[in-house]
Design a protein around this motif. Structure first.
Motif, PDB file in Angstrom:
ATOM      1  N   PHE A  86       0.839  -1.187   0.000  1.00 29.39           N
ATOM      2  CA  PHE A  86       0.000   0.000   0.000  1.00 29.39           C
ATOM      3  C   PHE A  86       0.883   1.250   0.000  1.00 29.39           C
ATOM      4  O   PHE A  86       1.980   1.237   0.535  1.00 29.39           O
ATOM      5  N   GLU A  87       0.363   2.333  -0.584  1.00 28.03           N
ATOM      6  CA  GLU A  87       1.079   3.605  -0.591  1.00 28.03           C
ATOM      7  C   GLU A  87       0.657   4.399   0.629  1.00 28.03           C
ATOM      8  O   GLU A  87      -0.521   4.518   0.925  1.00 28.03           O
ATOM      9  N   VAL A  88       1.645   4.981   1.338  1.00 28.90           N
ATOM     10  CA  VAL A  88       1.370   5.760   2.544  1.00 28.90           C
ATOM     11  C   VAL A  88       1.895   7.175   2.324  1.00 28.90           C
ATOM     12  O   VAL A  88       2.999   7.371   1.837  1.00 28.90           O
ATOM     13  N   TYR A  89       1.074   8.164   2.684  1.00 27.18           N
ATOM     14  CA  TYR A  89       1.425   9.577   2.536  1.00 27.18           C
ATOM     15  C   TYR A  89       1.250  10.276   3.873  1.00 27.18           C
ATOM     16  O   TYR A  89       0.374   9.922   4.650  1.00 27.18           O
ATOM     17  N   GLN A  90       2.070  11.279   4.107  1.00 22.87           N
ATOM     18  CA  GLN A  90       1.866  12.105   5.288  1.00 22.87           C
ATOM     19  C   GLN A  90       1.204  13.394   4.841  1.00 22.87           C
ATOM     20  O   GLN A  90       1.706  14.104   3.970  1.00 22.87           O
ATOM     21  N   GLU A  91       0.040  13.698   5.411  1.00 27.08           N
ATOM     22  CA  GLU A  91      -0.720  14.906   5.102  1.00 27.08           C
ATOM     23  C   GLU A  91      -0.852  15.725   6.372  1.00 27.08           C
ATOM     24  O   GLU A  91      -1.617  15.373   7.264  1.00 27.08           O
ATOM     25  N   LYS A  92      -0.110  16.811   6.469  1.00 24.80           N
ATOM     26  CA  LYS A  92      -0.135  17.711   7.622  1.00 24.80           C
ATOM     27  C   LYS A  92      -0.019  16.935   8.927  1.00 24.80           C
ATOM     28  O   LYS A  92       1.029  16.423   9.249  1.00 24.80           O
ATOM     29  N   ASP A  93      -1.117  16.827   9.679  1.00 26.18           N
ATOM     30  CA  ASP A  93      -1.064  16.194  10.999  1.00 26.18           C
ATOM     31  C   ASP A  93      -1.477  14.722  10.995  1.00 26.18           C
ATOM     32  O   ASP A  93      -1.565  14.109  12.052  1.00 26.18           O
ATOM     33  N   SER A  94      -1.786  14.178   9.840  1.00 31.67           N
ATOM     34  CA  SER A  94      -2.216  12.780   9.812  1.00 31.67           C
ATOM     35  C   SER A  94      -1.562  12.065   8.632  1.00 31.67           C
ATOM     36  O   SER A  94      -0.857  12.666   7.835  1.00 31.67           O
ATOM     37  N   PHE A  95      -1.825  10.797   8.559  1.00 31.24           N
ATOM     38  CA  PHE A  95      -1.302   9.972   7.479  1.00 31.24           C
ATOM     39  C   PHE A  95      -2.459   9.495   6.621  1.00 31.24           C
ATOM     40  O   PHE A  95      -3.587   9.392   7.092  1.00 31.24           O
ATOM     41  N   GLU A  96      -2.155   9.195   5.355  1.00 25.43           N
ATOM     42  CA  GLU A  96      -3.145   8.621   4.451  1.00 25.43           C
ATOM     43  C   GLU A  96      -2.536   7.406   3.778  1.00 25.43           C
ATOM     44  O   GLU A  96      -1.337   7.361   3.523  1.00 25.43           O
ATOM     45  N   VAL A  97      -3.395   6.431   3.499  1.00 21.30           N
ATOM     46  CA  VAL A  97      -2.968   5.216   2.827  1.00 21.30           C
ATOM     47  C   VAL A  97      -3.897   4.989   1.638  1.00 21.30           C
ATOM     48  O   VAL A  97      -5.096   5.273   1.716  1.00 21.30           O
ATOM     49  N   THR A  98      -3.333   4.507   0.522  1.00 18.72           N
ATOM     50  CA  THR A  98      -4.136   4.165  -0.652  1.00 18.72           C
ATOM     51  C   THR A  98      -4.254   2.654  -0.709  1.00 18.72           C
ATOM     52  O   THR A  98      -3.247   1.943  -0.820  1.00 18.72           O
ATOM     53  N   ILE A  99      -5.490   2.183  -0.624  1.00 18.48           N
ATOM     54  CA  ILE A  99      -5.780   0.753  -0.681  1.00 18.48           C
ATOM     55  C   ILE A  99      -6.790   0.533  -1.790  1.00 18.48           C
ATOM     56  O   ILE A  99      -7.893   1.077  -1.741  1.00 18.48           O
ATOM     57  N   ASP A 100      -6.414  -0.226  -2.806  1.00 20.38           N
ATOM     58  CA  ASP A 100      -7.294  -0.544  -3.927  1.00 20.38           C
ATOM     59  C   ASP A 100      -7.865   0.722  -4.569  1.00 20.38           C
ATOM     60  O   ASP A 100      -9.036   0.792  -4.910  1.00 20.38           O
ATOM     61  N   GLY A 101      -7.015   1.744  -4.689  1.00 25.26           N
ATOM     62  CA  GLY A 101      -7.418   2.983  -5.334  1.00 25.26           C
ATOM     63  C   GLY A 101      -8.179   3.958  -4.447  1.00 25.26           C
ATOM     64  O   GLY A 101      -8.558   5.033  -4.888  1.00 25.26           O
ATOM     65  N   GLU A 102      -8.427   3.607  -3.202  1.00 22.62           N
ATOM     66  CA  GLU A 102      -9.175   4.471  -2.282  1.00 22.62           C
ATOM     67  C   GLU A 102      -8.236   5.013  -1.214  1.00 22.62           C
ATOM     68  O   GLU A 102      -7.435   4.267  -0.649  1.00 22.62           O
ATOM     69  N   ARG A 103      -8.340   6.311  -0.924  1.00 21.46           N
ATOM     70  CA  ARG A 103      -7.493   6.944   0.090  1.00 21.46           C
ATOM     71  C   ARG A 103      -8.234   7.046   1.412  1.00 21.46           C
ATOM     72  O   ARG A 103      -9.367   7.499   1.455  1.00 21.46           O
ATOM     73  N   LEU A 104      -7.553   6.614   2.463  1.00 22.93           N
ATOM     74  CA  LEU A 104      -8.093   6.703   3.818  1.00 22.93           C
ATOM     75  C   LEU A 104      -7.064   7.361   4.723  1.00 22.93           C
ATOM     76  O   LEU A 104      -5.872   7.085   4.616  1.00 22.93           O
TER      77      LEU A 104
END
Length: 199
Positions: free
Chosen positions: A19-37
């Motif tokens: 999975f791809e993991v991104y840091q967005e300001k104060d939280s993290f986001e992960v892309t799973i099966d094309g969906e970002r959470l």
């Protein structure tokens, strides 16, 4: 430090699963099966009683019925949370994993990843459903527009045919009550000269 170790282990686990993991300001986001959470970690707080400050009547004074003040202090218990910014609300999905007396948060990391995967699958299902509804709505709008254009073309052809063909309208006693412009063009008689006469 414990929160940093948990987030480090969680991010490494997500990356190992591809999975791809991104840091967005104060939280993290992960892309799973094309969906970002989004996801994050926080520390729960509790309210504790404290003795009220002695105050004099010259300054700020708080009236109340309690002999105690309450302050919110960190509890030492951590909580992992899924931050889902989508517009659907499904209460059947768990969003928070906390330290409990029986299990520490470190032992719930696999369950949290499974929760992320389930949430992403539900989000994708919801998105596809909305896209299908929008596609159907656009198709219905296209069909309505085609029908409107077809009806306009039919009305244009009817009007064209009416002007081409000579028409006269009679009443029950067979007297002429109306004619169209083509009648005058074809027969040479003016409308006023034939009204009330028998054809």
């Amino acid at each position: 430090r414990r929160a940093l170790r948990i987030m480090d282990a969680l991010i490494k686990g997500l990356l190992e699963r591809g999975f791809e993991v991104y840091q967005e300001k104060d939280s993290f986001e992960v892309t799973i099966d094309g969906e970002r959470l989004g996801f994050g970690i926080s520390e729960d707080v509790v309210s504790k009683k404290t003795q009220p400050k002695d105050t004099d009547l010259d300054g700020y004074y708080q009236f109340g019925h309690s002999r105690f003040d309450y302050v919110r202090v960190p509890s030492g218990k951590l909580c992992l949370t899924i931050h889902d910014r989508s517009y659907f609300y499904s209460d059947n999905f768990r969003k928070n994993w906390r330290d409990t007396k029986r299990k520490q948060l470190e032992d719930n990391l696999d369950a949290f990843v499974i929760g992320l995967i389930k949430r992403a699958a539900k989000k994708k299902e919801y998105r596809l459903q909305k896209e299908e509804e929008e596609r159907k709505r656009q198709e219905m709008a296209r069909l309505r527009e085609e029908e409107r254009q077809r009806q306009a073309e039919l009305n244009r052809k009817i009007q064209e045919e009416r002007t081409r063909v000579s028409n006269l309208i009679t009443d029950a006693e067979n007297r002429i009550v109306d004619t169209n412009p083509a009648f005058s063009t074809i027969t040479g008689f003016e409308q006023a000269s034939v009204l009330g006469k028998n054809p």
